[in-house]
Scaffold this motif. Structure first.
Motif, PDB file in Angstrom:
ATOM      1  N   SER A 192     -21.884   1.838 -96.014  1.00  0.00           N
ATOM      2  CA  SER A 192     -22.097   0.665 -95.055  1.00  0.00           C
ATOM      3  C   SER A 192     -22.033  -1.011 -95.827  1.00  0.00           C
ATOM      4  O   SER A 192     -21.891  -0.688 -97.735  1.00  0.00           O
ATOM      5  CB  SER A 192     -23.542   0.252 -94.584  1.00  0.00           C
ATOM      6  OG  SER A 192     -23.829   1.204 -93.894  1.00  0.00           O
ATOM      7  N   VAL A 193     -21.400  -1.357 -95.388  1.00  0.00           N
ATOM      8  CA  VAL A 193     -20.782  -3.098 -96.465  1.00  0.00           C
ATOM      9  C   VAL A 193     -21.884  -4.074 -96.278  1.00  0.00           C
ATOM     10  O   VAL A 193     -21.971  -4.263 -94.977  1.00  0.00           O
ATOM     11  CB  VAL A 193     -19.327  -2.757 -96.425  1.00  0.00           C
ATOM     12  CG1 VAL A 193     -19.053  -1.557 -96.832  1.00  0.00           C
ATOM     13  CG2 VAL A 193     -18.909  -3.240 -95.155  1.00  0.00           C
ATOM     14  N   VAL A 194     -21.958  -4.955 -97.268  1.00  0.00           N
ATOM     15  CA  VAL A 194     -22.249  -6.060 -96.787  1.00  0.00           C
ATOM     16  C   VAL A 194     -21.248  -7.187 -96.773  1.00  0.00           C
ATOM     17  O   VAL A 194     -20.322  -7.084 -97.822  1.00  0.00           O
ATOM     18  CB  VAL A 194     -23.470  -6.781 -98.409  1.00  0.00           C
ATOM     19  CG1 VAL A 194     -24.220  -8.571 -98.249  1.00  0.00           C
ATOM     20  CG2 VAL A 194     -24.575  -5.759 -98.125  1.00  0.00           C
ATOM     21  N   VAL A 195     -21.565  -8.020 -95.880  1.00  0.00           N
ATOM     22  CA  VAL A 195     -20.250  -8.972 -95.411  1.00  0.00           C
ATOM     23  C   VAL A 195     -20.305 -10.462 -94.991  1.00  0.00           C
ATOM     24  O   VAL A 195     -22.342 -10.649 -94.300  1.00  0.00           O
ATOM     25  CB  VAL A 195     -19.255  -8.443 -94.212  1.00  0.00           C
ATOM     26  CG1 VAL A 195     -18.202  -7.109 -94.628  1.00  0.00           C
ATOM     27  CG2 VAL A 195     -20.028  -7.808 -93.261  1.00  0.00           C
ATOM     28  N   GLY A 196     -19.796 -11.496 -94.775  1.00  0.00           N
ATOM     29  CA  GLY A 196     -20.463 -12.800 -94.895  1.00  0.00           C
ATOM     30  C   GLY A 196     -19.289 -13.249 -94.362  1.00  0.00           C
ATOM     31  O   GLY A 196     -18.254 -12.663 -94.886  1.00  0.00           O
ATOM     32  N   SER A 197     -19.669 -14.303 -93.803  1.00  0.00           N
ATOM     33  CA  SER A 197     -18.030 -14.969 -93.261  1.00  0.00           C
ATOM     34  C   SER A 197     -17.330 -16.308 -94.773  1.00  0.00           C
ATOM     35  O   SER A 197     -18.057 -16.947 -95.356  1.00  0.00           O
ATOM     36  CB  SER A 197     -18.048 -16.322 -92.003  1.00  0.00           C
ATOM     37  OG  SER A 197     -19.140 -17.364 -92.538  1.00  0.00           O
ATOM     38  N   PRO A 198     -16.553 -16.797 -94.936  1.00  0.00           N
ATOM     39  CA  PRO A 198     -16.558 -17.750 -95.346  1.00  0.00           C
ATOM     40  C   PRO A 198     -17.444 -19.300 -95.434  1.00  0.00           C
ATOM     41  O   PRO A 198     -17.423 -19.565 -96.900  1.00  0.00           O
ATOM     42  CB  PRO A 198     -14.480 -18.464 -95.830  1.00  0.00           C
ATOM     43  CG  PRO A 198     -14.048 -16.980 -94.894  1.00  0.00           C
ATOM     44  CD  PRO A 198     -15.514 -16.582 -93.951  1.00  0.00           C
ATOM     45  N   GLN A 219     -19.992 -15.727 -87.038  1.00  0.00           N
ATOM     46  CA  GLN A 219     -20.472 -17.372 -86.865  1.00  0.00           C
ATOM     47  C   GLN A 219     -21.371 -17.667 -88.233  1.00  0.00           C
ATOM     48  O   GLN A 219     -21.174 -18.852 -88.390  1.00  0.00           O
ATOM     49  CB  GLN A 219     -21.450 -17.336 -85.989  1.00  0.00           C
ATOM     50  CG  GLN A 219     -19.286 -16.809 -84.634  1.00  0.00           C
ATOM     51  CD  GLN A 219     -20.880 -16.501 -83.022  1.00  0.00           C
ATOM     52  OE1 GLN A 219     -22.557 -16.370 -83.494  1.00  0.00           O
ATOM     53  NE2 GLN A 219     -20.814 -14.865 -82.695  1.00  0.00           N
ATOM     54  N   GLY A 220     -21.310 -16.882 -89.401  1.00  0.00           N
ATOM     55  CA  GLY A 220     -22.180 -17.659 -90.211  1.00  0.00           C
ATOM     56  C   GLY A 220     -23.191 -17.705 -90.622  1.00  0.00           C
ATOM     57  O   GLY A 220     -24.119 -18.302 -91.228  1.00  0.00           O
ATOM     58  N   VAL A 221     -23.701 -17.114 -89.411  1.00  0.00           N
ATOM     59  CA  VAL A 221     -25.720 -17.123 -89.212  1.00  0.00           C
ATOM     60  C   VAL A 221     -26.004 -16.086 -90.366  1.00  0.00           C
ATOM     61  O   VAL A 221     -26.965 -16.682 -91.120  1.00  0.00           O
ATOM     62  CB  VAL A 221     -25.802 -16.194 -88.140  1.00  0.00           C
ATOM     63  CG1 VAL A 221     -27.309 -16.021 -87.777  1.00  0.00           C
ATOM     64  CG2 VAL A 221     -25.485 -16.670 -86.933  1.00  0.00           C
ATOM     65  N   GLY A 222     -25.480 -14.797 -91.296  1.00  0.00           N
ATOM     66  CA  GLY A 222     -25.986 -15.046 -92.282  1.00  0.00           C
ATOM     67  C   GLY A 222     -25.231 -13.681 -92.435  1.00  0.00           C
ATOM     68  O   GLY A 222     -24.267 -13.253 -91.816  1.00  0.00           O
ATOM     69  N   LEU A 223     -25.641 -12.507 -93.860  1.00  0.00           N
ATOM     70  CA  LEU A 223     -24.808 -11.691 -94.408  1.00  0.00           C
ATOM     71  C   LEU A 223     -25.711 -11.278 -92.937  1.00  0.00           C
ATOM     72  O   LEU A 223     -26.274 -10.441 -92.997  1.00  0.00           O
ATOM     73  CB  LEU A 223     -25.396 -11.338 -95.662  1.00  0.00           C
ATOM     74  CG  LEU A 223     -24.654 -12.346 -96.620  1.00  0.00           C
ATOM     75  CD1 LEU A 223     -24.783 -11.855 -98.115  1.00  0.00           C
ATOM     76  CD2 LEU A 223     -23.088 -12.214 -96.536  1.00  0.00           C
ATOM     77  N   ALA A 224     -24.171  -9.844 -93.269  1.00  0.00           N
ATOM     78  CA  ALA A 224     -25.100  -8.167 -92.683  1.00  0.00           C
ATOM     79  C   ALA A 224     -24.198  -7.378 -93.024  1.00  0.00           C
ATOM     80  O   ALA A 224     -23.868  -7.067 -93.818  1.00  0.00           O
ATOM     81  CB  ALA A 224     -23.845  -8.295 -90.923  1.00  0.00           C
ATOM     82  N   TYR A 225     -24.841  -6.075 -92.771  1.00  0.00           N
ATOM     83  CA  TYR A 225     -25.417  -4.607 -93.320  1.00  0.00           C
ATOM     84  C   TYR A 225     -24.421  -3.507 -92.828  1.00  0.00           C
ATOM     85  O   TYR A 225     -25.789  -3.189 -91.497  1.00  0.00           O
ATOM     86  CB  TYR A 225     -26.535  -4.166 -94.048  1.00  0.00           C
ATOM     87  CG  TYR A 225     -26.342  -3.262 -95.338  1.00  0.00           C
ATOM     88  CD1 TYR A 225     -25.204  -3.455 -96.124  1.00  0.00           C
ATOM     89  CD2 TYR A 225     -27.119  -2.912 -94.857  1.00  0.00           C
ATOM     90  CE1 TYR A 225     -25.400  -2.615 -97.264  1.00  0.00           C
ATOM     91  CE2 TYR A 225     -27.099  -1.760 -96.024  1.00  0.00           C
ATOM     92  CZ  TYR A 225     -25.734  -1.175 -97.453  1.00  0.00           C
ATOM     93  OH  TYR A 225     -25.854  -0.954 -98.225  1.00  0.00           O
ATOM     94  N   VAL A 226     -22.823  -3.638 -92.380  1.00  0.00           N
ATOM     95  CA  VAL A 226     -22.923  -3.427 -91.025  1.00  0.00           C
ATOM     96  C   VAL A 226     -21.923  -1.395 -91.946  1.00  0.00           C
ATOM     97  O   VAL A 226     -21.577  -1.682 -92.738  1.00  0.00           O
ATOM     98  CB  VAL A 226     -22.284  -3.973 -89.973  1.00  0.00           C
ATOM     99  CG1 VAL A 226     -22.973  -4.892 -89.353  1.00  0.00           C
ATOM    100  CG2 VAL A 226     -20.563  -3.902 -90.791  1.00  0.00           C
ATOM    101  N   PHE A 227     -21.304  -1.139 -91.138  1.00  0.00           N
ATOM    102  CA  PHE A 227     -20.472   0.086 -91.074  1.00  0.00           C
ATOM    103  C   PHE A 227     -19.184  -0.082 -91.728  1.00  0.00           C
ATOM    104  O   PHE A 227     -19.273  -1.450 -90.804  1.00  0.00           O
ATOM    105  CB  PHE A 227     -20.301   1.212 -89.885  1.00  0.00           C
ATOM    106  CG  PHE A 227     -22.010   2.485 -89.627  1.00  0.00           C
ATOM    107  CD1 PHE A 227     -22.231   3.030 -90.396  1.00  0.00           C
ATOM    108  CD2 PHE A 227     -22.355   1.831 -88.618  1.00  0.00           C
ATOM    109  CE1 PHE A 227     -23.451   3.815 -89.892  1.00  0.00           C
ATOM    110  CE2 PHE A 227     -24.027   3.236 -88.537  1.00  0.00           C
ATOM    111  CZ  PHE A 227     -24.239   3.051 -89.368  1.00  0.00           C
ATOM    112  N   GLU A 228     -18.428   0.231 -92.942  1.00  0.00           N
ATOM    113  CA  GLU A 228     -17.440  -0.250 -92.683  1.00  0.00           C
ATOM    114  C   GLU A 228     -16.257  -0.015 -92.288  1.00  0.00           C
ATOM    115  O   GLU A 228     -15.641  -1.406 -92.372  1.00  0.00           O
ATOM    116  CB  GLU A 228     -16.775   0.344 -94.723  1.00  0.00           C
ATOM    117  CG  GLU A 228     -15.538  -0.332 -95.213  1.00  0.00           C
ATOM    118  CD  GLU A 228     -15.450   0.591 -96.202  1.00  0.00           C
ATOM    119  OE1 GLU A 228     -14.854   0.182 -97.192  1.00  0.00           O
ATOM    120  OE2 GLU A 228     -16.109   1.753 -96.446  1.00  0.00           O
ATOM    121  N   ASP A 229     -16.522   0.700 -90.757  1.00  0.00           N
ATOM    122  CA  ASP A 229     -15.296   0.671 -90.030  1.00  0.00           C
ATOM    123  C   ASP A 229     -15.359  -0.129 -89.029  1.00  0.00           C
ATOM    124  O   ASP A 229     -14.521  -0.278 -88.479  1.00  0.00           O
ATOM    125  CB  ASP A 229     -15.638   2.103 -89.766  1.00  0.00           C
ATOM    126  CG  ASP A 229     -15.249   3.297 -90.262  1.00  0.00           C
ATOM    127  OD1 ASP A 229     -14.211   3.319 -91.316  1.00  0.00           O
ATOM    128  OD2 ASP A 229     -15.123   4.292 -90.179  1.00  0.00           O
TER     129      ASP A 229
END
Length: 300
Positions: free
Chosen positions: A166-172, A236-246
């Motif tokens: 899983s990866v932690v991702v967020g919008s600019p 949409q910039g609501v928050g960071l998400a921890y999701v599957f990399e794929d």
């Protein structure tokens, strides 16, 4: 007293398995009222109540529990004997029931079932989606698909997907307002999209680096019950998400999402097909195991 027929006992076993008349009726191809009538006739013939029934629940009595415990292995032996006949067929036939979470369905099952059913046209496959940890035996399933680190020790398992992470991702946009986290503790200062399990508990984000493991209870304005729904709010910039990399590969490539804490997100065992250890594996399940194994080898 007239002895119960095999059909009578099959109805009893199906109701005892599901503890739900509607689900048992669907499996047997009967109406709930016909099922209820057959059960009453069996109880009258035996002179013993097998179930306690209300408008809201169905439960085995002590006598019903004992009968269920004694009959289950006997009927399993009958099923095994009938399954042995499949070895005389050119192609196996019969029913195959698999339970899997939504991500397992999307990542490994749906991509291969079309070809599997073409190769085995006499197999009727049912996939029941559930993110809860399901007891395949109690639920009447032949097998299940779950991540390798969430399997019971008494299950036979087969990896059918690659290792994952899983990866932690967020919008600019999010990082214009909040500092980029460099260690897991920094997540406390950034809004996150949380995940609630079917059990009701909220997932604590798991990290590991250099043999040091950490679990972080994140906070944020949004909690969802489906991981696949988290990508949209992250974009949409609501928050960071921890999701599957794929799930976010394309968004990371085009810059719509930014990955953080990459060195804290380790790989872990991928998806496994698991099933109970039995003397005879049902022919439809054996066919699926062989097919899934070959499909995985073709991808690697």
């Amino acid at each position: 007293m007239k002895s119960p027929t095999t059909a009578d006992l099959t109805i009893f076993l199906c109701i005892a398995q599901h503890l739900n008349f509607s689900r048992a009726a669907v499996e047997l191809g009967l109406t709930p009222s016909a099922l209820s009538h057959s059960l009453r006739a069996l109880e009258n013939r035996l002179g013993i109540r097998l179930f306690n029934r209300t408008t809201r629940s169905v439960a085995l009595t002590d006598a019903g529990e004992r009968l269920f415990t004694r009959l289950k292995p006997a009927f399993r032996d009958i099923d095994d004997a009938l399954e042995d006949l499949n070895s005389f067929r050119d192609k196996p036939s019969g029913n195959l029931r698999i339970t899997a979470g939504r991500q397992a369905c999307e990542l490994v099952l749906l991509p291969i079932i079309s070809q599997f059913l073409k190769e085995y046209p006499d197999i009727r496959l049912e996939i029941v989606e559930s993110d809860a940890l399901v007891d395949v035996v109690a639920g009447g399933f032949d097998a299940g698909v779950r991540f390798g680190n969430r399997l019971e020790a008494d299950m036979v398992s087969l990896p059918i997907g690659p290792t994952m992470r899983s990866v932690v991702v967020g919008s600019p946009v999010l990082f214009e307002q909040h500092a980029v986290p460099h260690k897991p503790e920094d997540l406390h200062g950034v809004p996150c999209v949380r995940h609630r399990f079917p059990s009701g508990s909220v997932y604590r984000w798991e990290f590991e680096r250099g043999g040091i493991a950490q679990e972080i209870e994140v906070s944020g304005p949004l909690t969802l019950g489906d991981v696949s729904l988290m990508v949209g709010p992250a974009l949409q910039g609501v928050g960071l998400a921890y999701v599957f990399e794929d799930m976010v590969t394309e968004h990371l490539a085009d810059g719509r999402l930014i990955q953080v804490l990459a060195d804290w997100c380790p790989f872990y065992p991928g998806l496994h097909l698991y099933y109970p250890s039995r003397r005879h594996v049902p022919a439809p399940l054996k066919a699926f195991i062989d097919f899934a194994r070959s499909a995985r080898q073709l991808k690697t």
